[in-house]
Design a protein around this motif. Structure first.
Motif, mmCIF file in Angstrom:
data_model
loop_
_atom_site.group_PDB
_atom_site.id
_atom_site.type_symbol
_atom_site.label_atom_id
_atom_site.label_comp_id
_atom_site.label_asym_id
_atom_site.label_seq_id
_atom_site.Cartn_x
_atom_site.Cartn_y
_atom_site.Cartn_z
ATOM 1 N N VAL A 1 -89.085 49.740 25.662
ATOM 2 C CA VAL A 1 -87.845 49.864 24.896
ATOM 3 C C VAL A 1 -88.235 50.019 23.423
ATOM 4 O O VAL A 1 -88.917 49.152 22.868
ATOM 5 N N PRO A 2 -87.815 51.115 22.796
ATOM 6 C CA PRO A 2 -88.059 51.261 21.361
ATOM 7 C C PRO A 2 -87.200 50.266 20.577
ATOM 8 O O PRO A 2 -86.065 49.979 20.949
ATOM 9 N N VAL A 3 -87.753 49.752 19.500
ATOM 10 C CA VAL A 3 -87.024 48.848 18.617
ATOM 11 C C VAL A 3 -86.653 49.663 17.379
ATOM 12 O O VAL A 3 -87.519 50.229 16.717
ATOM 13 N N VAL A 4 -85.342 49.733 17.127
ATOM 14 C CA VAL A 4 -84.814 50.609 16.078
ATOM 15 C C VAL A 4 -84.082 49.786 15.023
ATOM 16 O O VAL A 4 -83.303 48.897 15.354
ATOM 17 N N ASP A 5 -84.348 50.102 13.766
ATOM 18 C CA ASP A 5 -83.674 49.456 12.649
ATOM 19 C C ASP A 5 -83.242 50.542 11.671
ATOM 20 O O ASP A 5 -84.071 51.362 11.253
ATOM 21 N N ASP A 6 -81.975 50.561 11.331
ATOM 22 C CA ASP A 6 -81.419 51.594 10.443
ATOM 23 C C ASP A 6 -81.743 53.007 10.930
ATOM 24 O O ASP A 6 -82.086 53.891 10.139
ATOM 25 N N GLY A 7 -81.698 53.208 12.242
ATOM 26 C CA GLY A 7 -81.914 54.533 12.815
ATOM 27 C C GLY A 7 -83.370 54.936 12.966
ATOM 28 O O GLY A 7 -83.653 56.006 13.482
ATOM 29 N N LYS A 8 -84.282 54.115 12.503
ATOM 30 C CA LYS A 8 -85.710 54.451 12.567
ATOM 31 C C LYS A 8 -86.425 53.541 13.555
ATOM 32 O O LYS A 8 -86.147 52.342 13.643
ATOM 33 N N ALA B 1 -86.846 36.363 18.833
ATOM 34 C CA ALA B 1 -86.546 37.754 18.475
ATOM 35 C C ALA B 1 -87.647 38.669 18.991
ATOM 36 O O ALA B 1 -88.834 38.328 18.946
ATOM 37 N N VAL B 2 -87.248 39.826 19.468
ATOM 38 C CA VAL B 2 -88.203 40.786 20.014
ATOM 39 C C VAL B 2 -89.195 41.253 18.939
ATOM 40 O O VAL B 2 -90.318 41.634 19.251
ATOM 41 N N SER B 3 -88.804 41.185 17.680
ATOM 42 C CA SER B 3 -89.703 41.595 16.594
ATOM 43 C C SER B 3 -90.977 40.758 16.553
ATOM 44 O O SER B 3 -91.996 41.196 16.022
ATOM 45 N N GLU B 4 -90.929 39.547 17.153
ATOM 46 C CA GLU B 4 -92.108 38.683 17.177
ATOM 47 C C GLU B 4 -93.174 39.138 18.167
ATOM 48 O O GLU B 4 -94.330 38.731 18.058
ATOM 49 N N VAL B 5 -92.791 39.952 19.127
ATOM 50 C CA VAL B 5 -93.748 40.342 20.174
ATOM 51 C C VAL B 5 -93.915 41.848 20.332
ATOM 52 O O VAL B 5 -94.745 42.296 21.109
ATOM 53 N N MET B 6 -93.127 42.625 19.617
ATOM 54 C CA MET B 6 -93.216 44.086 19.768
ATOM 55 C C MET B 6 -94.517 44.607 19.170
ATOM 56 O O MET B 6 -95.126 43.969 18.309
ATOM 57 N N SER B 7 -94.936 45.760 19.660
ATOM 58 C CA SER B 7 -96.051 46.474 19.056
ATOM 59 C C SER B 7 -95.473 47.206 17.857
ATOM 60 O O SER B 7 -94.560 48.014 17.997
ATOM 61 N N ASP B 8 -95.981 46.871 16.674
ATOM 62 C CA ASP B 8 -95.454 47.522 15.489
ATOM 63 C C ASP B 8 -96.575 48.239 14.767
ATOM 64 O O ASP B 8 -97.559 48.605 15.388
ATOM 65 N N GLY B 9 -96.437 48.418 13.516
ATOM 66 C CA GLY B 9 -97.422 49.225 12.806
ATOM 67 C C GLY B 9 -97.091 50.683 13.032
ATOM 68 O O GLY B 9 -95.919 51.046 13.063
ATOM 69 N N GLU B 10 -98.079 51.487 13.259
ATOM 70 C CA GLU B 10 -97.824 52.914 13.485
ATOM 71 C C GLU B 10 -97.395 53.132 14.934
ATOM 72 O O GLU B 10 -98.160 52.923 15.865
ATOM 73 N N VAL B 11 -96.151 53.536 15.100
ATOM 74 C CA VAL B 11 -95.654 53.905 16.417
ATOM 75 C C VAL B 11 -95.955 55.397 16.581
ATOM 76 O O VAL B 11 -95.492 56.222 15.787
ATOM 77 N N LEU B 12 -96.749 55.734 17.581
ATOM 78 C CA LEU B 12 -97.129 57.130 17.777
ATOM 79 C C LEU B 12 -95.924 57.938 18.209
ATOM 80 O O LEU B 12 -95.172 57.531 19.099
ATOM 81 N N SER B 13 -95.760 59.084 17.576
ATOM 82 C CA SER B 13 -94.601 59.914 17.859
ATOM 83 C C SER B 13 -94.947 61.388 17.816
ATOM 84 O O SER B 13 -96.009 61.779 17.326
#
Length: 143
Positions: A35-42, A66-78
Motif C-alpha cells: 500500500v503506498p503511503v500518500v501525503d498531500d498527493g505525493k 502510525a504506519v509512518s513508523e514502519v513504512m519503507s521511506d526515503g527514495e520510493v522507486l518510481s
C-alpha cells in the motif's frame, strides 16, 4: 509498450497517520501486499506485508501505531506512466524490487507496476504475437 498499458491503476492508499491495523485490513480487503503511503498527493513511502511482519510482529509493536513508523521511506522507486515498459522492468532488475509506483507528469500516483503485471500483460501479448507468427501460412508476411 508503455508502463500505463501494464500497470494496476486501481490502488488503495494510506495516510502516514493511518494505523498499521487499518493498512493491514486494507491489504486483506484488496488482496494486495503493498500500500503506498500518500501525503498531500505525493507518495512518501510504501508499506508491505513484509514490513508489517518484520517491523511490527517481530518487534512486538502495536498495530495501533502510525504506519509512518514502519513504512519503507526515503527514495520510493518510481516510473512515469508514459515510460517504456522494458525500461521499467530493467529498473526493477537493477534495484532488485518487485514493484514500482507509477506517477503522472505532476508527480501524483496513478498506479503500481508489479512483476505480476508485467508477466500477465506483456507476457500474454508476446505469447499471442508469437502464436500469430507460428500460425501464418508459409510465405505470408508478418504484420
Amino acid at each position: 509498450m508503455k508502463v500505463s498499458d501494464a500497470m494496476t491503476s486501481q490502488v488503495s492508499v494510506a495516510r502516514p497517520t493511518d494505523s498499521i491495523r487499518k493498512v493491514a485490513e486494507t491489504m486483506a480487503k484488496v488482496d494486495s501486499g503493498v500500500v503506498p503511503v500518500v501525503d498531500d498527493g505525493k507518495v512518501v513511502g510504501l508499506v508491505t506485508d513484509r514490513d508489517i511482519v518484520l517491523r511490527v510482529v517481530a518487534e512486538g509493536r502495536s498495530f495501533d501505531s502510525a504506519v509512518s513508523e514502519v513504512m519503507s521511506d526515503g527514495e520510493v522507486l518510481s516510473v512515469k506512466e508514459d515510460d517504456v515498459l522494458a525500461d521499467a522492468t530493467a529498473k526493477m532488475a537493477n534495484n532488485q524490487v518487485r514493484r514500482l509506483v507509477v506517477l503522472n507528469d505532476a508527480g501524483n500516483l496513478t498506479g503500481i507496476l508489479s512483476l505480476g503485471d508485467v508477466a500477465k500483460d506483456y507476457g500474454a501479448k508476446q505469447v499471442g504475437k508469437t502464436l500469430e507468427e507460428i500460425s501464418q501460412e508459409p510465405g505470408e508476411a508478418a504484420h
